[in-house]
Design a protein around this motif. Structure first.
Motif, mmCIF file in Angstrom:
data_model
loop_
_atom_site.group_PDB
_atom_site.id
_atom_site.type_symbol
_atom_site.label_atom_id
_atom_site.label_comp_id
_atom_site.label_asym_id
_atom_site.label_seq_id
_atom_site.Cartn_x
_atom_site.Cartn_y
_atom_site.Cartn_z
ATOM 1 N N LEU A 1 0.851 -1.181 0.000
ATOM 2 C CA LEU A 1 0.000 0.000 0.000
ATOM 3 C C LEU A 1 0.891 1.236 0.000
ATOM 4 C CD1 LEU A 1 -2.738 -0.917 2.637
ATOM 5 C CD2 LEU A 1 -2.884 -1.129 0.151
ATOM 6 N N THR A 2 0.497 2.249 -0.768
ATOM 7 C CA THR A 2 1.253 3.496 -0.829
ATOM 8 C C THR A 2 0.569 4.544 0.032
ATOM 9 O OG1 THR A 2 2.000 2.996 -3.076
ATOM 10 C CG2 THR A 2 2.187 5.275 -2.344
ATOM 11 N N PHE A 3 1.323 5.080 1.009
ATOM 12 C CA PHE A 3 0.811 6.118 1.896
ATOM 13 C C PHE A 3 1.480 7.439 1.509
ATOM 14 C CE2 PHE A 3 0.234 2.176 4.102
ATOM 15 C CZ PHE A 3 -0.975 2.326 4.781
ATOM 16 N N THR A 4 0.689 8.412 1.059
ATOM 17 C CA THR A 4 1.180 9.734 0.679
ATOM 18 C C THR A 4 0.783 10.736 1.752
ATOM 19 O OG1 THR A 4 0.953 9.173 -1.663
ATOM 20 C CG2 THR A 4 1.182 11.502 -1.112
ATOM 21 N N TYR A 5 1.726 11.586 2.147
ATOM 22 C CA TYR A 5 1.465 12.586 3.180
ATOM 23 C C TYR A 5 2.278 13.841 2.888
ATOM 24 C CZ TYR A 5 5.946 10.965 4.988
ATOM 25 O OH TYR A 5 7.263 10.640 5.101
ATOM 26 N N TYR A 6 1.983 14.927 3.611
ATOM 27 C CA TYR A 6 2.695 16.190 3.462
ATOM 28 C C TYR A 6 3.482 16.474 4.736
ATOM 29 C CZ TYR A 6 -0.012 17.063 -0.743
ATOM 30 O OH TYR A 6 -0.544 16.967 -2.000
ATOM 31 N N ASP A 7 4.761 16.877 4.560
ATOM 32 C CA ASP A 7 5.634 17.118 5.701
ATOM 33 C C ASP A 7 5.512 18.555 6.191
ATOM 34 O OD1 ASP A 7 7.024 18.633 3.882
ATOM 35 O OD2 ASP A 7 8.676 17.203 3.653
ATOM 36 N N LYS A 8 6.448 18.971 7.047
ATOM 37 C CA LYS A 8 6.400 20.288 7.665
ATOM 38 C C LYS A 8 6.481 21.418 6.640
ATOM 39 C CE LYS A 8 8.814 20.690 11.403
ATOM 40 N NZ LYS A 8 9.973 20.847 12.327
ATOM 41 N N LEU A 9 7.171 21.181 5.524
ATOM 42 C CA LEU A 9 7.297 22.189 4.474
ATOM 43 C C LEU A 9 6.206 22.057 3.433
ATOM 44 C CD1 LEU A 9 11.171 22.112 3.968
ATOM 45 C CD2 LEU A 9 9.832 23.685 5.365
ATOM 46 N N ASN A 10 5.187 21.259 3.760
ATOM 47 C CA ASN A 10 4.062 21.028 2.847
ATOM 48 C C ASN A 10 4.512 20.370 1.544
ATOM 49 O OD1 ASN A 10 1.269 21.137 2.635
ATOM 50 N ND2 ASN A 10 1.326 22.959 1.347
ATOM 51 N N ARG A 11 5.558 19.570 1.626
ATOM 52 C CA ARG A 11 6.027 18.805 0.475
ATOM 53 C C ARG A 11 5.407 17.414 0.519
ATOM 54 N NH1 ARG A 11 12.327 19.062 1.557
ATOM 55 N NH2 ARG A 11 11.442 18.303 3.513
ATOM 56 N N PRO A 12 4.977 16.880 -0.623
ATOM 57 C CA PRO A 12 4.410 15.520 -0.635
ATOM 58 C C PRO A 12 5.499 14.468 -0.487
ATOM 59 C CG PRO A 12 4.483 16.416 -2.854
ATOM 60 C CD PRO A 12 4.914 17.525 -1.947
ATOM 61 N N ASN A 13 5.231 13.472 0.338
ATOM 62 C CA ASN A 13 6.125 12.331 0.530
ATOM 63 C C ASN A 13 5.306 11.058 0.398
ATOM 64 O OD1 ASN A 13 8.931 13.393 1.848
ATOM 65 N ND2 ASN A 13 7.224 14.694 2.465
ATOM 66 N N SER A 14 5.963 9.997 -0.055
ATOM 67 C CA SER A 14 5.291 8.712 -0.218
ATOM 68 C C SER A 14 6.140 7.610 0.387
ATOM 69 C CB SER A 14 5.032 8.406 -1.703
ATOM 70 O OG SER A 14 4.128 9.339 -2.254
ATOM 71 N N VAL A 15 5.464 6.654 0.998
ATOM 72 C CA VAL A 15 6.137 5.489 1.547
ATOM 73 C C VAL A 15 5.269 4.269 1.259
ATOM 74 C CG1 VAL A 15 5.083 5.857 3.819
ATOM 75 C CG2 VAL A 15 7.119 4.443 3.620
ATOM 76 N N GLU A 16 5.925 3.162 0.899
ATOM 77 C CA GLU A 16 5.204 1.934 0.582
ATOM 78 C C GLU A 16 5.343 0.957 1.740
ATOM 79 O OE1 GLU A 16 6.059 -1.365 -2.646
ATOM 80 O OE2 GLU A 16 5.089 0.352 -3.604
ATOM 81 N N LEU A 17 4.214 0.552 2.308
ATOM 82 C CA LEU A 17 4.172 -0.385 3.420
ATOM 83 C C LEU A 17 3.325 -1.582 3.029
ATOM 84 C CD1 LEU A 17 3.519 2.181 6.301
ATOM 85 C CD2 LEU A 17 5.720 1.293 5.544
ATOM 86 N N SER A 18 3.681 -2.753 3.538
ATOM 87 C CA SER A 18 2.980 -3.988 3.177
ATOM 88 C C SER A 18 2.063 -4.435 4.305
ATOM 89 C CB SER A 18 3.977 -5.102 2.844
ATOM 90 O OG SER A 18 4.731 -4.767 1.692
ATOM 91 N N VAL A 19 0.927 -5.033 3.925
ATOM 92 C CA VAL A 19 -0.016 -5.602 4.882
ATOM 93 C C VAL A 19 -0.248 -7.054 4.497
ATOM 94 C CG1 VAL A 19 -1.123 -3.381 5.282
ATOM 95 C CG2 VAL A 19 -2.024 -4.892 3.525
#
Length: 534
Positions: free
Chosen positions: A228-246
């Protein structure tokens, strides 16, 4: 007249140029950070390329900067005209800058000994400065961690959906507006949507997330850890993505109508047995029968029936049976899989495994042996698992000046024992501290008191409490002492059973019988002697 005027103007310009002054000019023409990605709390370097583009030497060149709140400087010496130099400026990244910006500043100072190009005389010395401020982006480690809590149907067919319950945690960092998607090349997609909004999770917090996954009709049979790909915004409002498995998720052949599930205890003890509640569900449109085989492993063995028969399970219904499995007494604590083989009346046979947590309770017996000189503290592993890194420290409470006795024993397997010799003539109250690690590498500390004046005192601990026992038997073949009566009563004073384990009332009854028999024999021989005399 016009020509003469032009010649005069040109001469004046040449005269002015002849009386000009040479001067150094320092310019920063390149810089970079090392490493390219920096994290909070780490040390980095700002590499600066500096060049003297003037026509005179820059004297006493130095770089001034601040590291961890302390002013510091680096001397670069004299830079001749046209020369360049590279300097590394250290900087410490603040913990608070994770996912943000930290500005690194440096000032370069140099002096200008102004010299006339016409006369060659130095007329003045001027201090100059060139400054550089670099905004450094501070990276943050992946703050999101996903843990699979439950799966409503761990075994599905292609084209079917499954609900996965996740615990999504933020271990540190800014994670705003989290959105869940699936990779483009995945065999699974979100049911009914292309993405799922989660929201914002504060640092150190967690949130339960229910994700409905749909297996593609072309999904091949097997076991999957679904990305699953989790996309979020950091402190500088930059988009980041991380792939985690379930998961894991088991995908069966589409023609298989039998669904197997097992309900088991959350954990079982080494050497014990567990009851498994095995359920066969029919997800098809016609009755189905199946055979379920429980396969033995190094840890688990079926008790009784090894094969379960499920006959004519109606569509949409289920049938359940209970079966017992035994846990090997030689197993170690851990998480183990119990393999099952399902052969349905239609479709292909498939294997399925279910995990069971196997636990072990550490148990040490601690006693004081004063049968010899010097006395010894005896330790025996009476639990059902190995204990490691056993370390014993004995101190005298009655005489604090006595040096402690310490002994590192190491590993004690099940039914193993060891001893720690005390100083000669040890007496009074002894404080015994035993530290060890169990088979799950969890540390334990036991503190007990033994009375060196009473040899019949022993303690037993299982890590949660103590059991006080007056029974003292020989450890590891050590003979009991105490004379004939001591041998009958179990060795040293204070025993409540015999050496052979017989209860004390039975031994006393035997002594009474022997005494009566001896009295009757005595009367018999005495009467016979009187008759002979008569």
């Amino acid at each position: 007249m016009k020509t003469a005027t032009l010649y005069t103007f040109a001469f004046a310009l040449a005269l002015i140029a002849g009386f000009g002054f040479a001067s150094p000019i320092l310019q920063i023409y390149n810089y970079s950070t090392v490493p390219s990605s920096v994290y909070a709390g780490t040390l980095g370097y700002l590499q600066v390329d500096l060049k003297n583009t003037g026509d005179a030497t820059a004297f006493g060149t130095s770089a001034a900067f601040v590291v961890n709140g302390a002013a510091s400087s680096i001397s670069l010496g004299d830079l001749a005209s046209g020369s360049d130099v590279q300097v590394a400026i250290p900087f410490q990244v603040s913990q608070a800058a994770a996912g943000g910006i930290q500005v690194v500043s440096v000032d370069f100072y140099y002096s200008d000994d102004t010299t006339s190009t016409a006369t060659g005389r130095t007329t003045a010395s001027t201090s100059k400065k060139v400054s550089l401020q670099v905004p450094v982006q501070v990276s943050q480690p992946t703050p999101l961690v996903a843990r699979t809590v439950s799966i409503d149907n761990p075994s599905i067919s292609p084209g079917e959906d499954v609900a996965v319950s996740l615990n999504l945690s933020n271990i540190g960092g800014t994670t705003n507006n989290i959105v869940v998607t699936t990779p483009a090349n995945s065999s699974f997609s979100l049911e009914g949507a292309s993405q799922q909004a989660v929201g914002t999770i504060a640092p150190g917090a967690s949130q339960m997330v229910l994700v409905n996954l749909l297996a593609s009709s072309s999904t091949t049979v097997g076991t999957y850890n679904v990305p699953l790909t989790f996309t979020y915004y950091d402190k500088l409002n930059r988009p980041n993505s991380v792939e985690l498995s379930v998961g894991p998720l088991s995908v069966q052949d589409a023609s298989s109508e039998a669904r197997l599930s097992v309900r088991a205890p959350s954990s079982v003890e080494i050497g014990s047995k567990a009851t498994l509640h095995v359920t066969l569900s029919n997800a098809g449109t016609r009755s189905v029968s199946a055979v379920v085989d429980l396969n033995s492993s190094d840890v688990f063995s079926p008790i009784g029936a090894q094969r379960l028969y499920f006959d004519s399970v109606a569509p949409g219904s289920s049938s359940s049976q209970d079966v017992e499995v035994g846990v090997s007494p030689s197993a170690s604590a851990g998480y183990y899989l119990l393999p099952l083989q399902v052969t349905p009346s239609s479709g292909n046979a498939f294997g399925q495994s279910f995990g069971l947590s196997v636990t072990a309770t550490p148990q040490l017996s601690i006693s004081l042996d004063q049968s010899g000189e010097p006395a010894q503290v005896m330790l025996a592993n009476t639990g059902n698992s190995q204990v490691r890194s056993v370390d014993v420290t004995v101190t005298s409470e009655s005489n604090p000046r006595e040096a402690p006795v310490r002994s590192f024993i190491g590993t004690l397997n099940v039914d193993d024992y060891s001893s720690v010799s005390l100083a000669s003539g040890a007496s009074g109250t002894l404080n015994v501290e035993v530290t060890f690690r169990d088979s799950s590498n969890q540390p334990h500390t036991i503190t007990r008191q033994l009375d060196a004046g009473s040899s019949g005192l022993s303690f037993m601990t299982n890590g949660t409490g103590t059991v006080r026992s007056g029974t003292v038997s020989s450890l590891g073949g050590r003979p009991a002492t105490g004379g004939l009566l001591g041998g009958l009563l179990g060795g040293r004073p204070g025993g409540s059973t015999g050496a052979s384990g017989l209860p004390l009332p039975l031994i006393l009854a035997a002594l009474v019988v022997v005494a009566i028999a001896a009295f009757l024999l005595w009367r018999h021989f005495k009467g016979k002697k009187k008759k002979e005399t008569a």
